[in-house]
Design a protein around this motif. Structure first.
Motif, PDB file in Angstrom:
ATOM      1  N   LEU A  41       0.629  -1.009   0.224  1.00  0.00           N
ATOM      2  CA  LEU A  41      -0.232  -0.019  -0.063  1.00  0.00           C
ATOM      3  C   LEU A  41       0.723   1.178  -0.102  1.00  0.00           C
ATOM      4  CD1 LEU A  41      -2.752  -0.912   3.060  1.00  0.00           C
ATOM      5  CD2 LEU A  41      -2.879  -0.841   0.615  1.00  0.00           C
ATOM      6  N   ALA A  42       2.118   1.359   0.790  1.00  0.00           N
ATOM      7  CA  ALA A  42       2.823   2.602   0.797  1.00  0.00           C
ATOM      8  C   ALA A  42       3.361   2.915  -0.411  1.00  0.00           C
ATOM      9  CB  ALA A  42       3.988   1.949   1.755  1.00  0.00           C
ATOM     10  N   ARG A  43       3.538   1.643  -0.966  1.00  0.00           N
ATOM     11  CA  ARG A  43       4.509   1.603  -2.673  1.00  0.00           C
ATOM     12  C   ARG A  43       3.653   1.767  -3.920  1.00  0.00           C
ATOM     13  NH1 ARG A  43       7.022  -2.894  -1.384  1.00  0.00           N
ATOM     14  NH2 ARG A  43       6.056  -4.665  -1.828  1.00  0.00           N
ATOM     15  N   GLY A  44       2.016   2.239  -3.496  1.00  0.00           N
ATOM     16  CA  GLY A  44       1.209   1.843  -4.240  1.00  0.00           C
ATOM     17  C   GLY A  44       0.658   0.104  -5.083  1.00  0.00           C
ATOM     18  N   GLY A  45       1.267  -0.246  -4.733  1.00  0.00           N
ATOM     19  CA  GLY A  45       0.910  -2.022  -5.361  1.00  0.00           C
ATOM     20  C   GLY A  45       1.631  -2.922  -5.311  1.00  0.00           C
ATOM     21  N   GLY A  46       0.876  -3.840  -5.441  1.00  0.00           N
ATOM     22  CA  GLY A  46       1.660  -5.043  -5.499  1.00  0.00           C
ATOM     23  C   GLY A  46       0.516  -6.319  -5.853  1.00  0.00           C
ATOM     24  N   TYR A  47       0.649  -7.876  -5.659  1.00  0.00           N
ATOM     25  CA  TYR A  47      -0.009  -8.632  -5.946  1.00  0.00           C
ATOM     26  C   TYR A  47      -0.091  -9.692  -4.902  1.00  0.00           C
ATOM     27  CZ  TYR A  47      -3.025 -10.150 -10.116  1.00  0.00           C
ATOM     28  OH  TYR A  47      -3.916 -10.642 -10.796  1.00  0.00           O
ATOM     29  N   LEU A  48      -0.764 -10.401  -4.876  1.00  0.00           N
ATOM     30  CA  LEU A  48      -1.056 -11.661  -4.167  1.00  0.00           C
ATOM     31  C   LEU A  48      -1.998 -12.671  -5.353  1.00  0.00           C
ATOM     32  CD1 LEU A  48      -2.250  -9.663  -0.645  1.00  0.00           C
ATOM     33  CD2 LEU A  48      -0.359 -10.281  -1.332  1.00  0.00           C
ATOM     34  N   LEU A  49      -1.490 -13.573  -4.163  1.00  0.00           N
ATOM     35  CA  LEU A  49      -1.320 -14.864  -5.203  1.00  0.00           C
ATOM     36  C   LEU A  49      -1.570 -15.865  -4.646  1.00  0.00           C
ATOM     37  CD1 LEU A  49      -2.620 -16.460  -8.591  1.00  0.00           C
ATOM     38  CD2 LEU A  49      -0.506 -17.446  -8.001  1.00  0.00           C
ATOM     39  N   GLN A  50      -3.004 -16.447  -3.987  1.00  0.00           N
ATOM     40  CA  GLN A  50      -3.388 -17.277  -2.985  1.00  0.00           C
ATOM     41  C   GLN A  50      -3.990 -18.630  -3.377  1.00  0.00           C
ATOM     42  OE1 GLN A  50      -5.112 -15.629   0.117  1.00  0.00           O
ATOM     43  NE2 GLN A  50      -3.011 -14.632  -0.448  1.00  0.00           N
ATOM     44  N   THR A  51      -3.158 -19.575  -3.602  1.00  0.00           N
ATOM     45  CA  THR A  51      -3.271 -21.070  -4.080  1.00  0.00           C
ATOM     46  C   THR A  51      -4.566 -21.760  -2.885  1.00  0.00           C
ATOM     47  OG1 THR A  51      -1.934 -21.166  -4.996  1.00  0.00           O
ATOM     48  CG2 THR A  51      -2.851 -23.339  -4.683  1.00  0.00           C
ATOM     49  N   ALA A  52      -5.635 -22.194  -3.447  1.00  0.00           N
ATOM     50  CA  ALA A  52      -6.836 -22.886  -2.769  1.00  0.00           C
ATOM     51  C   ALA A  52      -6.797 -24.327  -3.315  1.00  0.00           C
ATOM     52  CB  ALA A  52      -7.643 -21.711  -2.498  1.00  0.00           C
ATOM     53  N   SER A  53      -7.894 -23.937  -3.752  1.00  0.00           N
ATOM     54  CA  SER A  53      -8.433 -25.664  -4.075  1.00  0.00           C
ATOM     55  C   SER A  53      -9.886 -25.804  -5.112  1.00  0.00           C
ATOM     56  CB  SER A  53      -7.772 -26.575  -3.598  1.00  0.00           C
ATOM     57  OG  SER A  53      -8.509 -27.935  -4.021  1.00  0.00           O
ATOM     58  N   ALA A  54      -9.812 -26.188  -6.165  1.00  0.00           N
ATOM     59  CA  ALA A  54     -11.328 -26.864  -5.867  1.00  0.00           C
ATOM     60  C   ALA A  54     -12.437 -27.434  -4.766  1.00  0.00           C
ATOM     61  CB  ALA A  54     -11.431 -28.025  -7.676  1.00  0.00           C
ATOM     62  N   ALA A  55     -11.266 -27.465  -4.420  1.00  0.00           N
ATOM     63  CA  ALA A  55     -12.012 -27.942  -2.912  1.00  0.00           C
ATOM     64  C   ALA A  55     -12.578 -26.752  -2.027  1.00  0.00           C
ATOM     65  CB  ALA A  55     -11.431 -29.496  -1.930  1.00  0.00           C
ATOM     66  N   GLY A  56     -12.129 -26.178  -2.582  1.00  0.00           N
ATOM     67  CA  GLY A  56     -12.528 -24.477  -1.534  1.00  0.00           C
ATOM     68  C   GLY A  56     -13.231 -23.844  -2.444  1.00  0.00           C
ATOM     69  N   LEU A  57     -14.034 -24.695  -3.899  1.00  0.00           N
ATOM     70  CA  LEU A  57     -15.328 -24.375  -4.299  1.00  0.00           C
ATOM     71  C   LEU A  57     -16.920 -25.132  -3.766  1.00  0.00           C
ATOM     72  CD1 LEU A  57     -13.966 -22.974  -7.006  1.00  0.00           C
ATOM     73  CD2 LEU A  57     -14.571 -21.907  -5.009  1.00  0.00           C
ATOM     74  N   LEU A  58     -16.283 -26.256  -3.822  1.00  0.00           N
ATOM     75  CA  LEU A  58     -17.000 -27.762  -4.298  1.00  0.00           C
ATOM     76  C   LEU A  58     -17.082 -28.942  -2.955  1.00  0.00           C
ATOM     77  CD1 LEU A  58     -16.160 -28.390  -8.099  1.00  0.00           C
ATOM     78  CD2 LEU A  58     -17.874 -27.192  -7.084  1.00  0.00           C
ATOM     79  N   SER A  59     -15.548 -28.692  -1.772  1.00  0.00           N
ATOM     80  CA  SER A  59     -16.300 -29.215  -0.712  1.00  0.00           C
ATOM     81  C   SER A  59     -15.532 -30.958  -0.690  1.00  0.00           C
ATOM     82  CB  SER A  59     -17.569 -29.043  -0.030  1.00  0.00           C
ATOM     83  OG  SER A  59     -17.511 -27.662   0.473  1.00  0.00           O
ATOM     84  N   GLN A  60     -14.913 -31.355  -1.518  1.00  0.00           N
ATOM     85  CA  GLN A  60     -14.701 -32.086  -2.246  1.00  0.00           C
ATOM     86  C   GLN A  60     -13.561 -32.882  -0.984  1.00  0.00           C
ATOM     87  OE1 GLN A  60     -13.035 -31.171  -5.723  1.00  0.00           O
ATOM     88  NE2 GLN A  60     -14.957 -32.797  -6.953  1.00  0.00           N
TER      89      GLN A  60
ATOM     90  N   SER B 135     -10.474 -25.564   5.583  1.00  0.00           N
ATOM     91  CA  SER B 135      -9.095 -24.490   5.284  1.00  0.00           C
ATOM     92  C   SER B 135      -9.166 -23.591   3.746  1.00  0.00           C
ATOM     93  CB  SER B 135      -7.727 -25.602   5.375  1.00  0.00           C
ATOM     94  OG  SER B 135      -7.777 -26.630   4.569  1.00  0.00           O
ATOM     95  N   LYS B 136     -10.006 -24.916   2.929  1.00  0.00           N
ATOM     96  CA  LYS B 136      -9.385 -25.006   1.497  1.00  0.00           C
ATOM     97  C   LYS B 136     -10.524 -23.224   1.368  1.00  0.00           C
ATOM     98  CE  LYS B 136      -5.843 -26.074  -0.079  1.00  0.00           C
ATOM     99  NZ  LYS B 136      -4.445 -25.330  -0.537  1.00  0.00           N
ATOM    100  N   HIS B 137     -12.179 -23.292   2.159  1.00  0.00           N
ATOM    101  CA  HIS B 137     -12.969 -22.645   1.245  1.00  0.00           C
ATOM    102  C   HIS B 137     -12.493 -21.935   2.280  1.00  0.00           C
ATOM    103  CE1 HIS B 137     -17.052 -24.134  -0.209  1.00  0.00           C
ATOM    104  NE2 HIS B 137     -16.169 -25.478   0.050  1.00  0.00           N
ATOM    105  N   ALA B 138     -12.023 -21.346   3.816  1.00  0.00           N
ATOM    106  CA  ALA B 138     -11.837 -20.371   3.910  1.00  0.00           C
ATOM    107  C   ALA B 138     -10.402 -19.522   3.385  1.00  0.00           C
ATOM    108  CB  ALA B 138     -10.762 -20.885   5.454  1.00  0.00           C
ATOM    109  N   ALA B 139      -9.679 -20.238   2.208  1.00  0.00           N
ATOM    110  CA  ALA B 139      -8.631 -19.475   1.490  1.00  0.00           C
ATOM    111  C   ALA B 139      -9.471 -18.685   0.652  1.00  0.00           C
ATOM    112  CB  ALA B 139      -7.498 -20.534   1.797  1.00  0.00           C
ATOM    113  N   VAL B 140     -10.388 -19.512   0.612  1.00  0.00           N
ATOM    114  CA  VAL B 140     -11.036 -17.951  -0.656  1.00  0.00           C
ATOM    115  C   VAL B 140     -11.716 -16.857  -0.566  1.00  0.00           C
ATOM    116  CG1 VAL B 140     -12.789 -18.908  -2.477  1.00  0.00           C
ATOM    117  CG2 VAL B 140     -10.819 -20.484  -1.856  1.00  0.00           C
TER     118      VAL B 140
END
Length: 255
Positions: free
Chosen positions: A124-143, A151-156
């Motif tokens: 924020l102080a330098r005006g930008g940056g990027y965060l890539l978070q690896t979750a899983s299809a399990a975080g969307l579909l509860s597999q 934990s993957k639902h929570a990550a999403v």
């Protein structure tokens, strides 16, 4: 986001999806790639092969994540892209002891929180940056296993919150949600689970390609397999029908 001339850190970077991303980021011309993993020797081997740097890091220890970030920025300048990619599972459901649940949550969720805690003020102080978070299809579909899916639902959810809260302030956020990927984590699955997932399994390199494409378009959800989006749409359109279908799938999984 283009990777050329960027400073990138990948946790869980010594194998699987993390290693594939590190290799691909190096080929894309990143100025510095840091391969961070608790398996320091493996990380060093990969780093040497691709002209990157290695760091031995236990992502469940916030102080080690902070040291990784401080050391990287001291050597290379601001981190442009931080990939919170490390992930584990524990086989089972609510019968598992709290220690198993806490261990999975520490890697699959809290490591993302701790990285964001350290990086957001700097970005924020330098005006930008990027965060890539690896979750899983399990975080969307509860597999699969309960600690993994939860934990993957929570990550999403955390990635969504970050995008909502900081996406308008110069912070890019993407959430990677692959289905079956041919990695060491999949190797640990039973033959029955592998057979059920076989149709949708992709290579780690294919996931890395999807990541590069998704970052270029600054897409929030990066879905390497089409069936994931289709299942999400079915779930949203008719949750009861979707749950019935998932119960049948779970029954086949359990034999």
């Amino acid at each position: 986001m283009e990777l050329k001339d960027k400073v990138v850190v990948v946790t869980g970077g010594a194998s699987g999806i993390g290693a594939a991303m590190a290799r691909r980021f190096a080929r894309e011309g990143a100025r510095a790639v840091v391969v961070a993993d608790r398996h320091a020797g493996q990380a060093a081997e990969l780093a040497a092969a691709i002209g990157a740097e290695a760091a031995g890091v236990d992502v469940t220890v916030e102080a080690e994540l902070l040291r990784l970030i401080d050391d990287t920025e001291a050597r290379h300048g601001a981190i442009d892209l931080f990939c919170s990619n490390a992930g584990i599972t524990a086989r089972g459901g609510p019968e598992l002891p709290d220690s198993d649940w806490q261990r999975v949550m520490a890697v699959n969720l809290m490591a993302h929180v701790h990285a964001a805690r350290a990086l957001l003020p700097r970005m924020l102080a330098r005006g930008g940056g990027y965060l890539l978070q690896t979750a899983s299809a399990a975080g969307l579909l509860s597999q699969f296993d309960a600690p993994y899916a939860v934990s993957k639902h929570a990550a999403v959810a955390f990635a969504e919150w970050l995008s909502i809260s900081y996406g308008g302030r110069g912070i890019g956020v993407s959430c990677l949600c692959p289905g079956g990927v041919d990695t060491p984590l999949l190797d640990a699955e039973t033959p029955e689970r592998r057979a059920l997932m076989a149709e949708g399994i992709v290579s780690a390199d294919a996931v890395a390609q999807a990541v590069v494409d998704g970052l270029r378009e600054e897409r929030f959800l990066i879905l390497p397999q089409d069936f994931i989006r289709e299942q999400m749409q079915r779930k949203a359109a008719d949750p009861e029908r979707w749950l019935r279908g998932m119960r049948r799938w779970q029954g086949a999984l359990e034999g």
